[in-house]
Design a protein around this motif. Structure first.
Motif, PDB file in Angstrom:
ATOM      1  N   ALA A  62      20.218  13.489  -9.786  1.00 33.77           N
ATOM      2  CA  ALA A  62      21.300  14.038 -10.614  1.00 33.77           C
ATOM      3  C   ALA A  62      22.169  12.970 -11.266  1.00 33.77           C
ATOM      4  N   ALA A  63      22.444  11.890 -10.526  1.00 29.39           N
ATOM      5  CA  ALA A  63      23.321  10.856 -11.076  1.00 29.39           C
ATOM      6  C   ALA A  63      22.713  10.259 -12.343  1.00 29.39           C
ATOM      7  N   TRP A  64      21.406  10.298 -12.409  1.00 30.56           N
ATOM      8  CA  TRP A  64      20.735   9.795 -13.611  1.00 30.56           C
ATOM      9  C   TRP A  64      20.606  10.902 -14.646  1.00 30.56           C
ATOM     10  N   THR A  65      20.117  12.044 -14.208  1.00 36.83           N
ATOM     11  CA  THR A  65      19.719  13.067 -15.181  1.00 36.83           C
ATOM     12  C   THR A  65      20.892  13.842 -15.769  1.00 36.83           C
ATOM     13  N   LYS A  66      22.077  13.637 -15.216  1.00 35.73           N
ATOM     14  CA  LYS A  66      23.224  14.320 -15.798  1.00 35.73           C
ATOM     15  C   LYS A  66      23.382  13.930 -17.276  1.00 35.73           C
ATOM     16  N   SER A  67      23.086  12.679 -17.587  1.00 33.18           N
ATOM     17  CA  SER A  67      23.275  12.235 -18.971  1.00 33.18           C
ATOM     18  C   SER A  67      22.018  11.650 -19.588  1.00 33.18           C
ATOM     19  N   ARG A  68      20.976  11.448 -18.771  1.00 31.59           N
ATOM     20  CA  ARG A  68      19.790  10.754 -19.272  1.00 31.59           C
ATOM     21  C   ARG A  68      18.515  11.473 -18.837  1.00 31.59           C
ATOM     22  N   GLU A  69      17.461  11.313 -19.640  1.00 28.52           N
ATOM     23  CA  GLU A  69      16.158  11.808 -19.218  1.00 28.52           C
ATOM     24  C   GLU A  69      15.518  10.772 -18.305  1.00 28.52           C
ATOM     25  N   LEU A  70      14.727  11.244 -17.370  1.00 24.24           N
ATOM     26  CA  LEU A  70      14.008  10.314 -16.494  1.00 24.24           C
ATOM     27  C   LEU A  70      12.754   9.818 -17.210  1.00 24.24           C
ATOM     28  N   PRO A  71      12.391   8.572 -16.975  1.00 23.93           N
ATOM     29  CA  PRO A  71      11.121   8.115 -17.548  1.00 23.93           C
ATOM     30  C   PRO A  71       9.966   8.740 -16.769  1.00 23.93           C
ATOM     31  N   GLU A  72       8.801   8.768 -17.391  1.00 25.93           N
ATOM     32  CA  GLU A  72       7.651   9.342 -16.697  1.00 25.93           C
ATOM     33  C   GLU A  72       6.846   8.268 -15.989  1.00 25.93           C
ATOM     34  N   VAL A  73       6.407   8.581 -14.800  1.00 21.78           N
ATOM     35  CA  VAL A  73       5.535   7.651 -14.086  1.00 21.78           C
ATOM     36  C   VAL A  73       4.211   7.583 -14.866  1.00 21.78           C
ATOM     37  N   ALA A  74       3.722   6.375 -15.083  1.00 19.80           N
ATOM     38  CA  ALA A  74       2.509   6.199 -15.901  1.00 19.80           C
ATOM     39  C   ALA A  74       1.295   6.801 -15.201  1.00 19.80           C
ATOM     40  N   HIS A  75       0.319   7.206 -15.993  1.00 18.79           N
ATOM     41  CA  HIS A  75      -0.846   7.832 -15.357  1.00 18.79           C
ATOM     42  C   HIS A  75      -1.659   6.826 -14.552  1.00 18.79           C
ATOM     43  N   GLU A  76      -1.518   5.557 -14.919  1.00 17.40           N
ATOM     44  CA  GLU A  76      -2.166   4.530 -14.098  1.00 17.40           C
ATOM     45  C   GLU A  76      -1.207   3.355 -13.977  1.00 17.40           C
ATOM     46  N   SER A  77      -0.904   2.946 -12.760  1.00 17.55           N
ATOM     47  CA  SER A  77       0.024   1.828 -12.585  1.00 17.55           C
ATOM     48  C   SER A  77      -0.682   0.531 -12.962  1.00 17.55           C
ATOM     49  N   PHE A  78       0.126  -0.502 -13.158  1.00 17.88           N
ATOM     50  CA  PHE A  78      -0.492  -1.784 -13.500  1.00 17.88           C
ATOM     51  C   PHE A  78      -1.402  -2.242 -12.373  1.00 17.88           C
ATOM     52  N   ARG A  79      -0.956  -2.037 -11.156  1.00 17.83           N
ATOM     53  CA  ARG A  79      -1.732  -2.407  -9.976  1.00 17.83           C
ATOM     54  C   ARG A  79      -3.141  -1.772 -10.013  1.00 17.83           C
ATOM     55  N   ASP A  80      -3.163  -0.488 -10.336  1.00 21.98           N
ATOM     56  CA  ASP A  80      -4.445   0.217 -10.382  1.00 21.98           C
ATOM     57  C   ASP A  80      -5.292  -0.274 -11.551  1.00 21.98           C
ATOM     58  N   TYR A  81      -4.613  -0.520 -12.646  1.00 22.35           N
ATOM     59  CA  TYR A  81      -5.313  -1.059 -13.822  1.00 22.35           C
ATOM     60  C   TYR A  81      -5.982  -2.375 -13.454  1.00 22.35           C
ATOM     61  N   TRP A  82      -5.231  -3.211 -12.767  1.00 23.31           N
ATOM     62  CA  TRP A  82      -5.726  -4.542 -12.407  1.00 23.31           C
ATOM     63  C   TRP A  82      -6.935  -4.430 -11.476  1.00 23.31           C
ATOM     64  N   LYS A  83      -6.826  -3.524 -10.520  1.00 22.08           N
ATOM     65  CA  LYS A  83      -7.939  -3.318  -9.578  1.00 22.08           C
ATOM     66  C   LYS A  83      -9.192  -2.892 -10.339  1.00 22.08           C
ATOM     67  N   LYS A 117       0.843  -1.207   0.000  1.00 25.25           N
ATOM     68  CA  LYS A 117       0.000   0.000   0.000  1.00 25.25           C
ATOM     69  C   LYS A 117       0.870   1.246   0.000  1.00 25.25           C
ATOM     70  N   LEU A 118       1.873   1.200   0.860  1.00 25.26           N
ATOM     71  CA  LEU A 118       2.796   2.326   0.955  1.00 25.26           C
ATOM     72  C   LEU A 118       3.548   2.495  -0.374  1.00 25.26           C
ATOM     73  N   PHE A 119       3.905   1.358  -0.959  1.00 31.40           N
ATOM     74  CA  PHE A 119       4.607   1.358  -2.240  1.00 31.40           C
ATOM     75  C   PHE A 119       3.739   2.029  -3.313  1.00 31.40           C
ATOM     76  N   SER A 120       2.453   1.643  -3.339  1.00 32.56           N
ATOM     77  CA  SER A 120       1.521   2.242  -4.300  1.00 32.56           C
ATOM     78  C   SER A 120       1.406   3.742  -4.073  1.00 32.56           C
ATOM     79  N   LEU A 121       1.337   4.091  -2.804  1.00 35.40           N
ATOM     80  CA  LEU A 121       1.224   5.506  -2.465  1.00 35.40           C
ATOM     81  C   LEU A 121       2.453   6.263  -2.968  1.00 35.40           C
ATOM     82  N   SER A 122       3.615   5.641  -2.813  1.00 40.05           N
ATOM     83  CA  SER A 122       4.840   6.336  -3.234  1.00 40.05           C
ATOM     84  C   SER A 122       4.861   6.526  -4.749  1.00 40.05           C
ATOM     85  N   ILE A 123       4.285   5.567  -5.465  1.00 37.90           N
ATOM     86  CA  ILE A 123       4.198   5.744  -6.927  1.00 37.90           C
ATOM     87  C   ILE A 123       3.279   6.930  -7.239  1.00 37.90           C
TER      88      ILE A 123
END
Ligand code: SF4
Lengths: 470, 238
Positions: A444-465, A416-422
């Motif tokens: 920063a360690a990631w974004t110095k050279s790479r773009e961050l991926p975007e969190v999906a508008h609906e997680s698989f967990r939510d989709y499944w529910k 639940k906490l994990f879902s909340l953090s997403i």
């Protein structure tokens, strides 16, 4: 350990950071390795069954190490019977002492070496130069590195990172020769200098690729013939070798010589394979009058006692694991700061020189396993990197990182906490743009050279529910 | 067959389409999907960092929850390898050793499951694009899935597969390695992107979204036109 000036970890990060940005270095190493792959894999295909050959090689080395004491004693017996003097040394210090004693006893001044990686391990050149001896490396690549004042870049191809132009400049500066970019001519320049050195040398120091127990011989593999001259011309020959290089039988070479050549350089057999069986015998016309074989332990027995990683002593130093290693190719050999670079170096250096000081090399791996796949003697290299990481933490748990993993575990064990953090991540992600690229950027360690991926508008967990509730 | 779908955290949060595509494909083949919602992560990050105690703490709920599963399918070679190859080692000598081995035996990476276990390669997909395939290292070397994804792609209508130079070379992601050794990881990724771009493919396909997250991040930064996509999404395309 105190034999290093800057902390090895800091040095690694500094050098790796510089070299990974050096696109010319990247291009040069990629090209060289590209050529290696072509010849190596075409040679390998000529083995009736390469995988079986690897298995046999691994089993032979396993058996050799299991009865290492017996084989070493057999070598000693057989070698001394022909007048060879065998020395046993536990530490680099002891090995250095034995060598210095021999040099002093013969009032020697000039020393010529063929490729001796173990001597890099015990910092022999530095000591001999300090003591005022004239020491020269006769392997072309090592000679160039010596002129450059750098350790070997790769333990099989010591100066593969240099361009012909750089080598020509080096020769011009140190030897006063005219500029040339022709590899033939460059080789000839070095050869002319070195020929005289062999003739003048009082002592020759060699390494050994294999120590053959049942005949009391050592086997040296090379492409230039310099080891032969190092062994044949000076009055005294010294061979410095790690105790793990032993093979039980002479006939084992029938597998190991072609295997070393294939994996190392993509040749069917290396140019010269010479077996040395002793000093000059009565009635013989040439050869050294004395031959000393110095066996070096230097923490090898400690590695032997490690049931999980002892197979690292199978290594025949072919260098194949370096050649396929994407880390090696991108950080370059000098960044390691070790005698043995690449995956095998990252595995064994912590054993030889201290886990806490050298564990960063085991961390410097994506654990891709290309090394393990290519290793002709089947050393479980990438898993050993993983094991070193574990051993380092078991020995000394990092405080901050330890807290981080505790927190991580806490989170992922609470769905639940994990879902909340997403959800929070999704909510706050747009704000990331405000700090991106600044010192406040938590990613920063990631974004110095790479773009961050975007969190999906609906997680698989939510989709499944949603789906389940329909 | 009743299939338990293990959904790694990054697929759940960032690439839900991958898992949705897997559900679609497996259901179309007549199987029932069960999603163990309590599970979020296989524990690989602390494991690869050397924190095996924490890795065990992360992995225990997985062992417990999947104890009675018939088969477990994962859309990632990396997490798949963690459960199939590394769980038995992680729990060796611990009370959970037997259950770790049991889970290992019934765990499958998605492409391997389709081709080896189910024996299907043609899923009726259409994907009219030129693609190149990136072998994720864990799938390739720990799970030996070199052929499986290629056999699946070969049956996709309209798809043209062009192999890139050194397809088997690591992309440089490596989990925490990507941030702990960011410059090395980046250099490796740049090499990968360059060889993928050389093929002039429209997509880099892989069986591992974690590699693709890193590769896509680099592609975006470098503004290269080539896109990344998980093989499950390709196989679910109509
Ligand atoms: S570890 Fe294996 S591949 Fe690497 S140098 Fe040694 S024998 Fe060759």
């Amino acid at each position: 350990m105190s034999d290093v000036a800057i902390a090895p970890r800091a040095q690694f990060f500094e050098d790796a950071d510089r070299i990974t940005h050096d696109t010319e270095h990247r291009r040069r190493i990629q090209t060289a390795m590209g050529k290696y792959y072509v010849s190596r894999y075409s040679r390998q295909a000529l083995f009736r069954n390469w995988q079986e050959a690897r298995q046999t090689a691994a089993e032979t080395k396993w058996a050799a190490l299991k009865e290492l004491d017996k084989h070493l004693e057999a070598f000693e017996r057989n070698a001394t019977a022909r007048g060879t003097q065998v020395h046993w040394t536990s530490t680099g210090e002891q090995a250095r002492q034995v060598i210095v004693d021999i040099i002093r006893r013969h009032n020697a001044r000039r020393i010529v070496k063929s490729k001796v990686m173990t001597s890099e391990e015990i910092h022999l050149n530095q000591l001999l130069e300090q003591l005022g001896y004239d020491v020269i490396e006769s392997d072309l690549g090592e000679y160039i590195q010596q002129l450059k004042g750098e350790p070997p870049y790769h333990f099989v191809f010591p100066c593969m990172h240099l361009s012909r132009e750089e080598i020509s400049d080096l020769f011009e500066n140190h030897l006063g020769t005219a500029q040339t970019h022709d590899p033939e001519e460059l080789t000839m320049i070095a050869r002319r200098v070195l020929r005289q050195k062999y003739i003048d040398a009082d002592i020759g120091i060699t390494g050994a690729n294999f120590v053959v127990a049942d005949t009391g011989m050592i086997s040296i593999t090379e492409n230039e013939g310099n080891a032969r001259l190092t062994a044949a011309l000076p009055r005294v020959m010294i061979t410095l070798v790690g105790i793990e290089k032993v093979l039980p039988k002479f006939s084992d070479l029938a597998l190991f010589l072609p295997m070393l050549a294939t994996a190392g350089t993509g040749q069917p057999l290396t140019g010269y394979n010479t077996m040395y069986a002793g000093p000059k015998q009565p009635g013989e016309s040439d050869g050294p009058i004395e031959w000393h074989v110095i066996f070096l332990d230097n923490n090898r027995t400690a590695l032997l006692a490690d049931p999980q990683q002892r197979d690292a002593l199978h290594c025949i130093r072919c260098g194949a694991c370096l050649n396929v290693c994407p880390i090696f190719k991108n950080v370059g050999g000098l960044s390691y700061g070790t005698t043995y670079q690449g995956p095998i170096g990252s595995v064994i250096t912590p054993h030889f020189r201290g886990l806490q000081d050298w564990k960063h090399l085991s961390g410097a791996s994506s654990l891709c396993g290309a090394c393990t796949e290519t290793c002709p003697v089947k050393i479980d290299l990438h898993h050993h990197l993983l094991h070193n990481r574990r051993n380092a933490i078991d020995e000394k748990r990092g405080f901050l990182e330890g807290m981080l993993w505790r927190g991580f575990t806490f989170l992922i064990n609470r769905p639940k906490l994990f879902s909340l953090s997403i959800k929070l991540g999704r909510l706050f992600q747009p704000l990331h743009a405000l700090v991106k690229g600044t010192i406040f950027d938590p990613a920063a360690a990631w974004t110095k050279s790479r773009e961050l991926p975007e969190v999906a508008h609906e997680s698989f967990r939510d989709y499944w529910k949603r789906r389940q509730s329909k | 067959m009743k299939i338990s779908l293990f959904v790694p955290c990054y697929i759940d949060a960032i690439y839900p389409k991958v898992a949705i595509s897997m559900v679609r494909i497996l259901e179309k083949l007549g199987h029932t999907i069960e999603f163990p919602e309590e599970l979020t992560c296989c524990g690989q990050p602390p494991f690869n960092s050397g924190y095996w105690d924490d890795a065990r703490r992360s992995a225990r709920p997985v062992l417990e929850r999947l104890k009675d599963a018939e088969v477990v399918v994962i859309g990632s070679g990396s997490c798949g390898a963690m459960m199939k190859v590394f769980y038995p080692e992680l729990f060796a000598g611990h009370p959970e050793e037997a259950s770790a081995k049991a889970l290992s035996a019934k765990t499958w990476e998605f492409t391997d499951f389709l081709v080896t276990k189910l024996g299907v390669t043609d899923l009726g997909a259409t994907f009219p694009h030129k693609v190149t395939f990136h072998d994720g290292c864990h799938g390739l070397r720990e799970l030996k899935t070199k052929k499986q994804p290629r056999e699946l792609l070969a049956k996709v209508r309209g798809l043209e597969l062009v192999e890139m130079k050194e397809a088997e070379t690591c992309c440089g992601f490596g989990g925490t390695f990507a941030t702990k050794y960011a410059s090395v990881s980046t250099a490796m990724g740049e090499v990968k992107c360059a060889s993928a771009a050389e093929t002039n493919a429209d997509f880099i396909v892989s069986a591992d979204s974690s590699c693709l997250m890193h590769v896509q991040g680099l592609l975006d930064r470098q503004r290269r036109p080539i896109r990344t996509i998980h093989i499950a999404e390709v196989l679910a395309s109509e």
